[in-house]
Design a protein around this motif. Structure first.
Motif, short mmCIF file in Angstrom:
data_model
loop_
_atom_site.label_atom_id
_atom_site.label_comp_id
_atom_site.label_asym_id
_atom_site.label_seq_id
_atom_site.Cartn_x
_atom_site.Cartn_y
_atom_site.Cartn_z
N SER A 114 68.42 37.90 35.01
CA SER A 114 69.80 37.82 34.52
C SER A 114 70.32 39.15 34.00
O SER A 114 71.46 39.25 33.56
CB SER A 114 69.90 36.76 33.41
OG SER A 114 69.11 37.15 32.29
N GLY A 115 69.49 40.17 34.06
CA GLY A 115 69.86 41.47 33.50
C GLY A 115 71.09 42.07 34.14
O GLY A 115 71.86 42.76 33.47
N PRO B 238 71.20 43.23 23.99
CA PRO B 238 69.99 42.68 24.59
C PRO B 238 68.82 43.64 24.54
O PRO B 238 68.99 44.86 24.46
CB PRO B 238 70.42 42.42 26.04
CG PRO B 238 71.52 43.39 26.29
CD PRO B 238 72.25 43.49 24.99
N SER C 139 65.14 41.30 33.24
CA SER C 139 64.94 39.97 33.80
C SER C 139 65.92 39.73 34.94
O SER C 139 66.78 40.57 35.24
CB SER C 139 65.14 38.91 32.72
OG SER C 139 66.50 38.87 32.30
N GLN D 282 77.15 33.51 26.59
CA GLN D 282 75.77 33.95 26.80
C GLN D 282 74.87 32.83 27.29
O GLN D 282 73.69 33.05 27.56
CB GLN D 282 75.20 34.52 25.50
CG GLN D 282 75.86 35.82 25.07
CD GLN D 282 75.33 36.32 23.74
OE1 GLN D 282 74.68 35.59 23.00
NE2 GLN D 282 75.62 37.57 23.43
N THR E 121 74.12 40.79 32.29
CA THR E 121 74.05 40.75 30.83
C THR E 121 75.27 41.40 30.20
O THR E 121 75.73 40.98 29.13
CB THR E 121 72.77 41.45 30.33
OG1 THR E 121 71.64 40.79 30.88
CG2 THR E 121 72.68 41.41 28.82
N THR F 206 72.38 30.79 22.34
CA THR F 206 71.65 31.79 21.57
C THR F 206 70.59 31.11 20.73
O THR F 206 70.45 29.89 20.75
CB THR F 206 72.61 32.58 20.64
OG1 THR F 206 73.20 31.66 19.68
CG2 THR F 206 73.73 33.25 21.43
N THR G 169 65.17 41.57 28.34
CA THR G 169 66.31 40.80 28.84
C THR G 169 67.01 41.54 29.98
O THR G 169 67.37 40.95 31.00
CB THR G 169 67.31 40.53 27.71
OG1 THR G 169 66.67 39.76 26.68
CG2 THR G 169 68.52 39.76 28.23
#
Length: 264
Positions: free
Chosen positions: A64-65, A55, A62, A227, A68, A230, A59
């Motif tokens: 959602s980091g 990432p 963010s 994920q 990740t 994508t 990303t």
């Protein structure tokens, strides 16, 4: 269900606890260290095998980091799950236990459903370990790399729940593939070799030869599922293909287990 309880009892071994859950924890820590280092060292992310994704800083910063790392390690978690599903399945043949089980329960489909049910429970436990260890490792890794974590708490519960569900779903399909390979070969070594060889070698070659064909392959599809989608494959597409892989695998596995002679 007696078959489920029996399988859970046989899987409750130190080797499973340390091997399966231990490897999951190690890779969860490792992937967090790697993705944050690569994101901030200024070099281009390395190309990789099927589904390997590193990432960007954006990303990681963010909301959602914080989870990740779970999706980034999807292929590694998948191979571990495939391996232990294969070991749990093939060991019945290598030890001769399958003869006793089939004699005690002539309805073989119940035996297989009991094994799948027990392995689903273990996969859920392994996924929980992956998520918990990731949460513990993400913050120190981000701070060491200078990644901002300001947005991580914005939607924490839903992000963690999403990461768990998508990772679990992808791992289950990986596990079913391992189970089918073990039923066909009756050897955990062969099943694991084929599974790992496919992920690390064959799928990479196919993707190099045709990027369009590569996105439908198991490794890439299941990583896209983990994920949440994508650029090459949407989440809904990954779910559909994953369900197809799971359904076909279960059908092959069930027919093989029911119709194939035990003593063959």
């Amino acid at each position: 269900m007696r078959e489920l309880r029996s399988e859970l009892t046989r899987l409750n071994r130190r080797g499973i606890w340390l091997g399966w859950l231990g490897l999951i924890a190690v890779f969860a820590v490792l992937i967090n260290t790697v993705i944050y280092t690569i994101a901030t060292n200024g070099s281009a992310p390395p190309g990789g095998g099927p589904g390997v994704a590193f990432p960007s800083v954006a990303t990681l910063e963010s909301s959602s980091g914080i989870v990740t790392g779970v999706s980034s390690a999807a292929s590694m978690f998948g191979v571990i799950t495939l391996s232990f599903w294969a070991i749990a399945t093939a060991s019945d043949y290598s030890t001769g236990l399958i003869r006793l089980l089939a004699a005690a329960q002539p309805h073989r489909w119940r035996l297989l459903l009991g094994k799948i049910g027990a392995l689903l429970i273990w996969t859920a436990l392994a996924t929980t370990v992956a998520v918990v260890v990731n949460l513990a490792a993400a913050l120190p890794s981000a701070e060491a790399a200078g990644i901002s974590t300001e947005l991580w708490m914005d939607d924490l519960v839903s992000e963690v729940a999403r990461a768990w569900l998508t990772s679990f779903s992808a791992s289950v399909v990986w596990g079913i593939i391992g189970l089918v390979l073990a039923l066909l070969s009756r050897s955990s070594a062969i099943a694991i070799s084929v599974g790992v060889g496919w992920v690390l070698l064959i799928e990479t070659i196919i993707k190099t030869a045709s990027s369009d064909a590569g996105k439908w392959l198991p490794g890439t599809t299941l990583t896209a599922l983990a994920q949440g989608g994508t650029d090459d494959l949407s989440f809904s597409g990954a779910v559909l293909i994953g369900l197809i892989y799971a359904a076909v695998g279960l059908m092959i596995g069930l027919m093989t287990f029911i119709r194939r002679p035990i003593t063959e």
